[in-house]
Design a protein around this motif. Structure first.
Motif, PDB file in Angstrom:
ATOM      1  N   GLU A  73       0.823  -1.201   0.000  1.00  0.00           N
ATOM      2  CA  GLU A  73       0.000   0.000   0.000  1.00  0.00           C
ATOM      3  C   GLU A  73       0.864   1.261   0.000  1.00  0.00           C
ATOM      4  O   GLU A  73       0.568   2.224  -0.725  1.00  0.00           O
ATOM      5  N   LYS A  74       1.927   1.248   0.791  1.00  0.00           N
ATOM      6  CA  LYS A  74       2.815   2.408   0.808  1.00  0.00           C
ATOM      7  C   LYS A  74       3.505   2.578  -0.541  1.00  0.00           C
ATOM      8  O   LYS A  74       3.693   3.693  -1.008  1.00  0.00           O
ATOM      9  N   GLY A  75       3.890   1.469  -1.154  1.00  0.00           N
ATOM     10  CA  GLY A  75       4.502   1.528  -2.484  1.00  0.00           C
ATOM     11  C   GLY A  75       3.549   2.137  -3.499  1.00  0.00           C
ATOM     12  O   GLY A  75       3.944   2.966  -4.328  1.00  0.00           O
ATOM     13  N   GLU A  76       2.287   1.730  -3.430  1.00  0.00           N
ATOM     14  CA  GLU A  76       1.281   2.310  -4.329  1.00  0.00           C
ATOM     15  C   GLU A  76       1.132   3.800  -4.055  1.00  0.00           C
ATOM     16  O   GLU A  76       1.011   4.603  -4.983  1.00  0.00           O
ATOM     17  N   GLY A  77       1.140   4.175  -2.771  1.00  0.00           N
ATOM     18  CA  GLY A  77       1.053   5.591  -2.411  1.00  0.00           C
ATOM     19  C   GLY A  77       2.233   6.377  -2.944  1.00  0.00           C
ATOM     20  O   GLY A  77       2.073   7.485  -3.479  1.00  0.00           O
ATOM     21  N   VAL A  78       3.426   5.799  -2.819  1.00  0.00           N
ATOM     22  CA  VAL A  78       4.633   6.469  -3.341  1.00  0.00           C
ATOM     23  C   VAL A  78       4.536   6.616  -4.854  1.00  0.00           C
ATOM     24  O   VAL A  78       4.878   7.674  -5.402  1.00  0.00           O
TER      25      VAL A  78
END
Length: 132
Positions: free
Chosen positions: A78-83
């Motif tokens: 999820e954080k990767g998608e956010g980044v």
């Protein structure tokens, strides 16, 4: 305990060295060995049960850790998608800024041209007013 040939089914002629004393010693040794092996087997079983309990505890802890790892993996995804979304937006913003820079440069060039035209016009007017 007296061993008779009737209870064993073996005659003393078949086993000339077998006596009641020998037989009693054999039985005592056999019982002693049996008790020791039984105790050893019980100790081994207790050790195995402790080991099994330890393995179950470690396995349970590993399951908890695996659950945590899966949750952490999901958070990382999820954080990767956010980044990635932030990077996409940053790219868009950069493109917009570059476009604004180009428009500003064009406007600055136009202002410079207008200033030159105004300056030329003042000079021309100044020259004309001196003539008049």
């Amino acid at each position: 305990a007296v061993v008779s040939t009737q209870s064993t089914g073996v005659s003393t002629a078949e086993c000339p060295n077998l006596t009641n004393t020998n037989y009693e010693q054999f039985v005592r040794k056999f019982i002693d060995i049996l008790r020791k092996e039984t105790a050893r087997a019980k100790d081994g079983r207790a050790h195995l049960e402790k080991s099994l309990a330890c393995i179950r505890q470690v396995s349970s802890h590993a399951e908890v850790l695996e659950g945590r790892l899966q949750r952490e993996d999901q958070v990382l995804i999820e954080k990767g998608e956010g980044v990635n979304n932030i990077l996409v937006q940053l790219g868009r913003d950069t493109a917009i800024i570059e476009a604004h820079k180009q428009m500003l440069k064009q406007q600055e060039d136009k202002v410079a041209q207008l200033q030159q035209a105004v300056t030329s016009s003042y000079r021309l007017l100044s020259s004309i007013s001196k003539i008049i």
